[in-house]
Design a protein around this motif. Structure first.
Motif, mmCIF file in Angstrom:
data_model
loop_
_atom_site.group_PDB
_atom_site.id
_atom_site.type_symbol
_atom_site.label_atom_id
_atom_site.label_comp_id
_atom_site.label_asym_id
_atom_site.label_seq_id
_atom_site.Cartn_x
_atom_site.Cartn_y
_atom_site.Cartn_z
ATOM 1 N N MET A 1 47.049 24.027 46.738
ATOM 2 C CA MET A 1 46.130 25.147 46.696
ATOM 3 C C MET A 1 44.963 24.817 47.623
ATOM 4 N N TYR A 2 44.568 25.786 48.404
ATOM 5 C CA TYR A 2 43.523 25.566 49.389
ATOM 6 C C TYR A 2 42.278 26.345 48.994
ATOM 7 N N PHE A 3 41.133 25.652 48.987
ATOM 8 C CA PHE A 3 39.850 26.298 48.730
ATOM 9 C C PHE A 3 39.017 26.242 49.991
ATOM 10 N N SER A 4 38.411 27.363 50.337
ATOM 11 C CA SER A 4 37.538 27.350 51.503
ATOM 12 C C SER A 4 36.229 26.668 51.126
ATOM 13 N N SER A 5 35.636 25.977 52.066
ATOM 14 C CA SER A 5 34.417 25.226 51.765
ATOM 15 C C SER A 5 33.155 26.065 51.956
ATOM 16 N N GLY A 6 33.295 27.209 52.578
ATOM 17 C CA GLY A 6 32.115 28.032 52.828
ATOM 18 C C GLY A 6 32.144 29.323 52.040
ATOM 19 N N PRO A 7 31.154 30.165 52.261
ATOM 20 C CA PRO A 7 31.113 31.447 51.559
ATOM 21 C C PRO A 7 32.224 32.374 52.048
ATOM 22 N N ALA A 8 32.504 33.370 51.265
ATOM 23 C CA ALA A 8 33.539 34.338 51.628
ATOM 24 C C ALA A 8 33.109 35.125 52.854
ATOM 25 N N GLU A 9 34.075 35.466 53.676
ATOM 26 C CA GLU A 9 33.794 36.208 54.905
ATOM 27 C C GLU A 9 34.550 37.528 54.883
ATOM 28 N N LEU A 10 33.943 38.546 55.486
ATOM 29 C CA LEU A 10 34.602 39.830 55.601
ATOM 30 C C LEU A 10 35.591 39.810 56.743
ATOM 31 N N SER A 11 36.732 40.413 56.522
ATOM 32 C CA SER A 11 37.744 40.522 57.567
ATOM 33 C C SER A 11 38.506 41.820 57.361
ATOM 34 N N GLU A 12 39.333 42.165 58.347
ATOM 35 C CA GLU A 12 40.119 43.387 58.257
ATOM 36 C C GLU A 12 41.158 43.264 57.144
ATOM 37 N N ILE A 13 41.327 44.350 56.390
ATOM 38 C CA ILE A 13 42.287 44.349 55.292
ATOM 39 C C ILE A 13 43.348 45.405 55.590
ATOM 40 N N PRO A 14 44.593 45.100 55.303
ATOM 41 C CA PRO A 14 45.640 46.115 55.492
ATOM 42 C C PRO A 14 45.429 47.301 54.551
ATOM 43 N N GLU A 15 46.003 48.428 54.891
ATOM 44 C CA GLU A 15 45.835 49.662 54.136
ATOM 45 C C GLU A 15 46.322 49.542 52.692
ATOM 46 N N ASP A 16 47.504 48.941 52.476
ATOM 47 C CA ASP A 16 48.108 48.911 51.147
ATOM 48 C C ASP A 16 47.706 47.682 50.322
ATOM 49 N N TYR A 17 46.765 46.906 50.808
ATOM 50 C CA TYR A 17 46.361 45.690 50.097
ATOM 51 C C TYR A 17 45.333 46.011 49.012
ATOM 52 N N GLU A 18 45.596 45.507 47.800
ATOM 53 C CA GLU A 18 44.658 45.671 46.704
ATOM 54 C C GLU A 18 44.156 44.283 46.305
ATOM 55 N N PRO A 19 42.873 43.997 46.480
ATOM 56 C CA PRO A 19 42.367 42.649 46.211
ATOM 57 C C PRO A 19 42.411 42.302 44.728
ATOM 58 N N GLU A 20 42.620 41.016 44.454
ATOM 59 C CA GLU A 20 42.581 40.513 43.094
ATOM 60 C C GLU A 20 41.128 40.444 42.641
ATOM 61 N N GLU A 21 40.935 40.323 41.331
ATOM 62 C CA GLU A 21 39.580 40.324 40.790
ATOM 63 C C GLU A 21 38.789 39.112 41.264
ATOM 64 N N TYR A 22 39.424 37.960 41.355
ATOM 65 C CA TYR A 22 38.712 36.742 41.743
ATOM 66 C C TYR A 22 38.243 36.786 43.195
ATOM 67 N N ARG B 1 35.187 31.604 41.861
ATOM 68 C CA ARG B 1 36.531 32.147 42.070
ATOM 69 C C ARG B 1 37.554 31.415 41.213
ATOM 70 N N PHE B 2 37.465 30.080 41.190
ATOM 71 C CA PHE B 2 38.401 29.283 40.406
ATOM 72 C C PHE B 2 38.282 29.624 38.919
ATOM 73 N N ILE B 3 37.043 29.709 38.421
ATOM 74 C CA ILE B 3 36.822 30.016 37.005
ATOM 75 C C ILE B 3 37.372 31.398 36.665
ATOM 76 N N MET C 1 40.459 30.817 34.270
ATOM 77 C CA MET C 1 39.924 30.623 32.923
ATOM 78 C C MET C 1 39.494 31.904 32.228
ATOM 79 N N THR C 2 39.602 33.033 32.856
ATOM 80 C CA THR C 2 39.239 34.300 32.221
ATOM 81 C C THR C 2 40.384 35.282 32.375
ATOM 82 N N THR C 3 40.306 36.368 31.624
ATOM 83 C CA THR C 3 41.297 37.430 31.762
ATOM 84 C C THR C 3 40.661 38.612 32.482
ATOM 85 N N ASP C 4 41.477 39.347 33.184
ATOM 86 C CA ASP C 4 40.929 40.469 33.936
ATOM 87 C C ASP C 4 40.726 41.680 33.032
ATOM 88 N N TYR C 5 40.053 42.679 33.569
ATOM 89 C CA TYR C 5 39.675 43.854 32.797
ATOM 90 C C TYR C 5 40.892 44.628 32.301
#
Length: 101
Positions: free
Chosen positions: A1-22, A31-33, A37-41
């Motif tokens: 599993m790879y974790f980025s070391s910096g803050p999240a960055e904005l990038s282009e997203i495909p049309e049909d992509y639905e982001p996960e809650e984390y 993000r890891f927590i 360790m939690t359940t989604d809505y």
């Protein structure tokens, strides 16, 4: 599993992509927590709906049981809860001189 070391960055997203809650959280530890360790809505909502459905079903069964007991007692066509009472004529209400009498 790879974790980025910096803050999240904005990038282009495909049309049909639905982001996960984390993915909405910026910090990798958050993000890891949220991811592990939690359940989604949606899961919480479905659990709540299942509990409501179960309690509704229990309530309906209690109402049916109450109606069955009532009808059995009214019609006298089955066992129902009946405790014979002692007639009041046989009870001695006269004052006693001795408590054990």
């Amino acid at each position: 599993m790879y974790f980025s070391s910096g803050p999240a960055e904005l990038s282009e997203i495909p049309e049909d992509y639905e982001p996960e809650e984390y993915e909405y959280h910026e910090h990798p530890i958050t993000r890891f927590i949220v991811r592990h360790m939690t359940t989604d809505y949606q899961e919480n909502y479905e659990k709540m709906c299942a509990k409501i459905a179960l309690e509704t079903e229990k309530m309906e069964w209690r109402q049916k049981q109450k109606m069955v007991n009532y009808l059995m007692q009214e019609r006298g066509d089955g066992l129902y809860y009946y405790i014979p009472m002692t007639p009041t004529e046989v009870i001695d209400y006269s004052p006693k001189s001795d408590p054990d009498q």
